[in-house]
Scaffold this motif. Sequence first.
Motif, PDB file in Angstrom:
ATOM      1  N   SER A  87      -3.966  -6.972   5.147  1.00  0.00           N
ATOM      2  CA  SER A  87      -3.523  -6.608   3.929  1.00  0.00           C
ATOM      3  C   SER A  87      -4.719  -6.606   3.014  1.00  0.00           C
ATOM      4  O   SER A  87      -5.448  -7.675   2.958  1.00  0.00           O
ATOM      5  N   THR A  99      -1.883  -6.142  11.328  1.00  0.00           N
ATOM      6  CA  THR A  99      -2.096  -5.620  10.139  1.00  0.00           C
ATOM      7  C   THR A  99      -2.941  -6.427   9.145  1.00  0.00           C
ATOM      8  O   THR A  99      -2.780  -7.545   9.264  1.00  0.00           O
ATOM      9  N   ASN A 138       2.143  -4.352  16.009  1.00  0.00           N
ATOM     10  CA  ASN A 138       0.869  -3.937  15.503  1.00  0.00           C
ATOM     11  C   ASN A 138       0.318  -5.433  15.071  1.00  0.00           C
ATOM     12  O   ASN A 138       0.736  -6.411  14.795  1.00  0.00           O
ATOM     13  N   LEU A 190      -2.470  -1.231   3.638  1.00  0.00           N
ATOM     14  CA  LEU A 190      -2.547  -1.865   4.946  1.00  0.00           C
ATOM     15  C   LEU A 190      -3.425  -1.186   5.884  1.00  0.00           C
ATOM     16  O   LEU A 190      -3.472  -0.052   5.944  1.00  0.00           O
ATOM     17  N   TYR A 191      -4.144  -2.116   6.633  1.00  0.00           N
ATOM     18  CA  TYR A 191      -4.934  -1.584   7.497  1.00  0.00           C
ATOM     19  C   TYR A 191      -4.299  -1.753   8.962  1.00  0.00           C
ATOM     20  O   TYR A 191      -3.969  -3.045   9.212  1.00  0.00           O
ATOM     21  N   TYR A 192      -3.971  -0.780   9.971  1.00  0.00           N
ATOM     22  CA  TYR A 192      -3.204  -1.296  11.167  1.00  0.00           C
ATOM     23  C   TYR A 192      -4.177  -1.111  12.109  1.00  0.00           C
ATOM     24  O   TYR A 192      -5.096  -0.401  12.474  1.00  0.00           O
ATOM     25  N   HIS A 246       2.435   2.449   5.137  1.00  0.00           N
ATOM     26  CA  HIS A 246       3.746   1.740   5.039  1.00  0.00           C
ATOM     27  C   HIS A 246       4.367   2.379   4.113  1.00  0.00           C
ATOM     28  O   HIS A 246       5.626   2.695   3.966  1.00  0.00           O
ATOM     29  N   THR A 264      -4.307 -11.356   7.644  1.00  0.00           N
ATOM     30  CA  THR A 264      -4.216 -10.606   8.810  1.00  0.00           C
ATOM     31  C   THR A 264      -2.491 -11.194   9.292  1.00  0.00           C
ATOM     32  O   THR A 264      -2.368 -12.366   9.370  1.00  0.00           O
ATOM     33  N   LEU A 310       4.218  -9.909   9.732  1.00  0.00           N
ATOM     34  CA  LEU A 310       4.145  -8.747   8.400  1.00  0.00           C
ATOM     35  C   LEU A 310       5.244  -9.134   7.551  1.00  0.00           C
ATOM     36  O   LEU A 310       5.372  -8.842   6.449  1.00  0.00           O
TER      37      LEU A 310
END
Length: 425
Positions: free
Chosen positions: A35, A33, A31, A56-58, A211, A41, A47
């Motif tokens: 933060s 991600t 993925n 976190l945005y996935y 997460h 990114t 990660l």
Amino acid sequence: MASRTLVVDNGASTIKCGFADEKTYRTIPNNITRSKAERKTFVGDQLGTCKDFSGLYYRLPFEKGLLTSWDVEKQVWDRLFTGKITPCDPATTTLVISEPILNLPNIATTYDQLVFEEYGFQSYTRMSAPQMAMYNEIPRLYGQRMSSGKKRVDCALIVDSGYSFTHIVPFWKGKPILVGIRRINVGGKLLTNHLKEIISFRYWNMMDETHLVNEVKEACCYVSDNFWEELDICKKSPRANKILQHYVLPDYSMQQTGYIKGKGKAKKPKKRKNEDDMAVDNDKNGDEQILTMNNERFTVPEILFNPSDIGMEQAGIPEAIVDAISACDEEIQGMLYANVVLIGGNAKLPGFKERVTHDLRQFVPSEYEVRVGVDKDPLGYAWKGAKGLATMDEFASEFKSRLVTRAEYLESGSYLCESRFRSGV
């Protein structure tokens, strides 16, 4: 440079990758991600450098078990195939990669285009994770060994319970029985999301903490073999409740990972005045946040066995196994029940194998033997099977017949790939 074989189990959540001539593989997130705290990114393995996993945005390449976001996947593959993770020269490397079972033709064609036209691999083959798993010595899971030097069983049923879904795939002579394939739309992602909703409803909002909640799930959850009895235990006082656990949440400052009170470096949970009503507590210094996990520990994984608990009109894993085997020829049904193999991340849940065995025994006629096997590393079992395909002399001719070279692709296109890979579903 001598030709090497790179094996990649391209899962929806993680990628298991490594060269076939090496003993171990590496696991990286599949993925991209973002933060919120660090405003950075992270692509794939990057990660691991993140210092604050809150909020976190996935961006995920897979949607409902199919690879749909090639923009995301290509960025992860760029790091994987261009030497940042696995140092290799694609021009002298053979690639073995997994694809979703019953993959859509347009998606499969994009695999071929990227592998040959973008990265320029010397040759490659793709197959599903259950197909990869079939190249392991399955009888070892039941404390047996194959006779006459043979490594692969003729008949087995693979239960692949992963991130997006659970697939049940029966095999005969190394090939999947198409009429017996079943899919349940329950996987690790749904379990994590359900646990997020429960925590957010009962305690405080953690809908953006995917997460963290996933770590809580992996640390605390298990599959119950006596659901109603343990549900009654959860209603007892904390002193008499052996299921109750206290999970210390990380603060991402002094403590990067959470842990269960009473295990390892954990301390005994502090006695509280109103322990039944409190979900969060602080230690005597006031610097620990504690999440109380009670019946959530086993009610969340119960969805794998009873999807109707959350309104899904689908069968649970044991019923789906019986339905899949019932669709196969009667002559091989006994062998399928005797060679059930659990793979995927959900197979790591404590009690998963025992529950599948117990429930199957209730559904299966008494004249059939029920054997359920799971490797000590079910997450990497497919990768190890593909490694065996690429390295064992027994499979040398089969492996060679499955490969498509770059020259053949440039001459015949994806039609040749489809014809050679079709047996792998």
